[in-house]
Design a protein around this motif. Sequence first.
Motif, PDB file in Angstrom:
ATOM      1  N   THR A 121       0.853  -1.404   0.260  1.00 20.84           N
ATOM      2  CA  THR A 121       0.188   0.190  -0.293  1.00 20.84           C
ATOM      3  C   THR A 121       0.917   1.334  -0.090  1.00 20.84           C
ATOM      4  N   LEU A 122       1.761   1.537   0.926  1.00 23.63           N
ATOM      5  CA  LEU A 122       2.769   2.624   1.155  1.00 23.63           C
ATOM      6  C   LEU A 122       3.961   2.095   0.125  1.00 23.63           C
ATOM      7  N   LEU A 123       4.592   1.589   0.486  1.00 20.86           N
ATOM      8  CA  LEU A 123       5.393   2.238  -0.719  1.00 20.86           C
ATOM      9  C   LEU A 123       5.191   1.852  -1.854  1.00 20.86           C
ATOM     10  N   PRO A 124       4.039   1.588  -2.736  1.00 14.58           N
ATOM     11  CA  PRO A 124       4.027   1.015  -4.343  1.00 14.58           C
ATOM     12  C   PRO A 124       3.293   2.759  -3.849  1.00 14.58           C
ATOM     13  N   PHE A 125       2.701   3.251  -3.646  1.00 10.64           N
ATOM     14  CA  PHE A 125       1.759   4.512  -3.605  1.00 10.64           C
ATOM     15  C   PHE A 125       2.756   5.336  -4.046  1.00 10.64           C
ATOM     16  N   TYR A 126       3.739   4.950  -2.551  1.00 16.03           N
ATOM     17  CA  TYR A 126       5.577   6.944  -3.177  1.00 16.03           C
ATOM     18  C   TYR A 126       6.235   6.252  -4.740  1.00 16.03           C
ATOM     19  N   LEU A 127       5.799   5.010  -4.833  1.00 19.81           N
ATOM     20  CA  LEU A 127       7.137   4.803  -6.067  1.00 19.81           C
ATOM     21  C   LEU A 127       6.081   5.311  -7.513  1.00 19.81           C
ATOM     22  N   TYR A 128       4.616   5.397  -7.020  1.00 19.16           N
ATOM     23  CA  TYR A 128       4.085   5.901  -8.267  1.00 19.16           C
ATOM     24  C   TYR A 128       4.697   7.205  -8.591  1.00 19.16           C
ATOM     25  N   LEU A 129       3.889   8.461  -7.457  1.00 21.12           N
ATOM     26  CA  LEU A 129       3.917   9.163  -7.032  1.00 21.12           C
ATOM     27  C   LEU A 129       5.768   9.577  -7.984  1.00 21.12           C
ATOM     28  N   ASP A 130       7.090   9.381  -7.323  1.00 19.69           N
ATOM     29  CA  ASP A 130       7.908   9.541  -7.804  1.00 19.69           C
ATOM     30  C   ASP A 130       7.994   9.431  -8.869  1.00 19.69           C
ATOM     31  N   SER A 131       8.092   8.113  -9.763  1.00 18.26           N
ATOM     32  CA  SER A 131       7.843   8.090 -11.288  1.00 18.26           C
ATOM     33  C   SER A 131       7.393   9.297 -12.133  1.00 18.26           C
ATOM     34  N   LEU A 132       6.301  10.041 -11.347  1.00 20.17           N
ATOM     35  CA  LEU A 132       6.001  10.903 -12.390  1.00 20.17           C
ATOM     36  C   LEU A 132       6.621  11.973 -12.393  1.00 20.17           C
ATOM     37  N   LYS A 133       8.134  11.804 -11.786  1.00 20.86           N
ATOM     38  CA  LYS A 133       9.358  13.070 -12.100  1.00 20.86           C
ATOM     39  C   LYS A 133       9.614  12.204 -13.312  1.00 20.86           C
ATOM     40  N   TYR A 134       9.497  11.836 -13.413  1.00 16.66           N
ATOM     41  CA  TYR A 134      11.109  11.331 -14.819  1.00 16.66           C
ATOM     42  C   TYR A 134       9.874  11.195 -16.230  1.00 16.66           C
ATOM     43  N   ILE A 135       7.832  10.401 -16.168  1.00 16.59           N
ATOM     44  CA  ILE A 135       7.771   9.888 -17.562  1.00 16.59           C
ATOM     45  C   ILE A 135       6.279  10.586 -17.214  1.00 16.59           C
ATOM     46  N   THR A 136       5.487  10.417 -18.192  1.00 14.29           N
ATOM     47  CA  THR A 136       4.259  10.608 -18.351  1.00 14.29           C
ATOM     48  C   THR A 136       3.483  10.078 -17.536  1.00 14.29           C
ATOM     49  N   SER A 137       2.070  10.964 -17.282  1.00 11.56           N
ATOM     50  CA  SER A 137       1.222   9.719 -15.721  1.00 11.56           C
ATOM     51  C   SER A 137       0.545   8.900 -16.943  1.00 11.56           C
ATOM     52  N   THR A 138       0.376   9.134 -18.202  1.00 17.17           N
ATOM     53  CA  THR A 138       0.059   8.218 -19.240  1.00 17.17           C
ATOM     54  C   THR A 138       0.390   6.532 -19.629  1.00 17.17           C
ATOM     55  N   GLU A 139       2.198   7.289 -19.511  1.00 18.83           N
ATOM     56  CA  GLU A 139       3.206   5.996 -19.305  1.00 18.83           C
ATOM     57  C   GLU A 139       2.728   5.539 -18.246  1.00 18.83           C
ATOM     58  N   THR A 140       2.646   5.936 -17.652  1.00 22.02           N
ATOM     59  CA  THR A 140       2.500   5.724 -15.587  1.00 22.02           C
ATOM     60  C   THR A 140       1.405   4.737 -15.718  1.00 22.02           C
ATOM     61  N   SER A 141      -0.217   5.176 -16.101  1.00 21.15           N
ATOM     62  CA  SER A 141      -0.870   4.460 -16.106  1.00 21.15           C
ATOM     63  C   SER A 141      -0.366   3.317 -17.403  1.00 21.15           C
ATOM     64  N   LEU A 142      -0.770   3.131 -17.624  1.00 20.23           N
ATOM     65  CA  LEU A 142      -0.230   1.961 -19.185  1.00 20.23           C
ATOM     66  C   LEU A 142       0.977   0.806 -18.222  1.00 20.23           C
ATOM     67  N   LEU A 143       2.092   1.801 -17.492  1.00 22.45           N
ATOM     68  CA  LEU A 143       3.062   0.285 -16.654  1.00 22.45           C
ATOM     69  C   LEU A 143       2.080  -0.245 -16.047  1.00 22.45           C
ATOM     70  N   GLY A 144       1.068   0.861 -15.423  1.00 25.82           N
ATOM     71  CA  GLY A 144       0.308   0.602 -14.390  1.00 25.82           C
ATOM     72  C   GLY A 144      -0.385  -1.093 -14.439  1.00 25.82           C
ATOM     73  N   SER A 145      -0.664  -1.372 -15.791  1.00 27.22           N
ATOM     74  CA  SER A 145      -0.831  -2.607 -16.490  1.00 27.22           C
ATOM     75  C   SER A 145      -0.657  -4.195 -16.178  1.00 27.22           C
ATOM     76  N   ALA A 146       0.920  -3.630 -15.579  1.00 22.79           N
ATOM     77  CA  ALA A 146       1.673  -5.337 -14.966  1.00 22.79           C
ATOM     78  C   ALA A 146       0.852  -5.281 -13.226  1.00 22.79           C
ATOM     79  N   GLU A 147       0.144  -4.648 -13.089  1.00 27.55           N
ATOM     80  CA  GLU A 147      -0.269  -5.080 -11.976  1.00 27.55           C
ATOM     81  C   GLU A 147      -1.778  -6.644 -11.432  1.00 27.55           C
TER      82      GLU A 147
END
Length: 309
Positions: free
Chosen positions: A233-259
């Motif tokens: 819960t806590l760690l993946p949320f922080y990792l998600y927010l940190d990833s937005l510093k380097y890639i777009t929200s759309t790219e992060t959403s698509l990578l979220g399909s790995a879940e």
Amino acid sequence: MQNETNSRWRGIVLALTGASLWGFSGNAAQWIFSHSTIEATWLVAVRMVIAGALLLCLLSIRTNVFGVWKNKKDRIDLVVFSLTGMLGVQLTFFLSIQAGNAAAATLLQFLGPVFITIYFALKALKWPKRKEWSAVLIALTGTFLLLTNGKLEYITISREAIFWGILSGISVAVYTVYPVRLLKKYSSAAIVGWAMFIGGLGVAILTQPWEGAGLRWSPSLIGMLAFVVVLGTLLPFYLYLDSLKYITSTETSLLGSAEPLVATIVSVIWLDTSFGTYQSAGGMLIILTVFLLSMPEKGIIKINQSVNK
């Protein structure tokens, strides 16, 4: 150029790691349900209260997390969001896992973008675009294959799990749409932190998790609970927010399909969950809808995975 490439890869790794941890989390919850007397309502209460409190404490080191409470309308919206959107997503998801399995529950929750598309089409009284219609049809086909394994007379998942899973997808739509105004004014981390804490308190008042429900504690159970709360819960949320510093929200959403992919693989290998060929194909079709709906185009809803957890 090299620095840009490295930064992009850092963002991709962060997003994939966060999504994978979310995928593991559902399976850890399934293990808890099958190896203890803990029920979904108890786990949701404990998970949300502890994770929300930890998140708010960490955020308070760098920023003021109480700003949302200064405005009456914002306070009301936050409480409503906490007790409907946040609690709705968490509770229906874990109830679906409890009645079925983590893989199916995760895939059904990924129907959320489809319900969002339908909602905005009805709100605007306008037919969805061809791409959106295609996504809806693909999602329905995928859901049919997931639930029946290609056979009309054979439902592979309990009706209770299907009910909570589809309701979880609807809750994702509510959860994603409702807090838009709040997220424009305040930090998404702060809003999610408060929503988790308040929503957790809401269900805790009804379930009273502090009574323990006759639990028999063991190192394995404590470890799994810690994993669900912190690493799931806590760690993946922080990792998600940190990833937005380097890639777009759309790219992060698509990578979220790995879940759901991780959830399915772990469920089959670790928990020995039966998953047929047609069910696997159905899961892939559901994931495909996220790709279609996340493709940049005017009028297409961009899916924010940080709000879905």
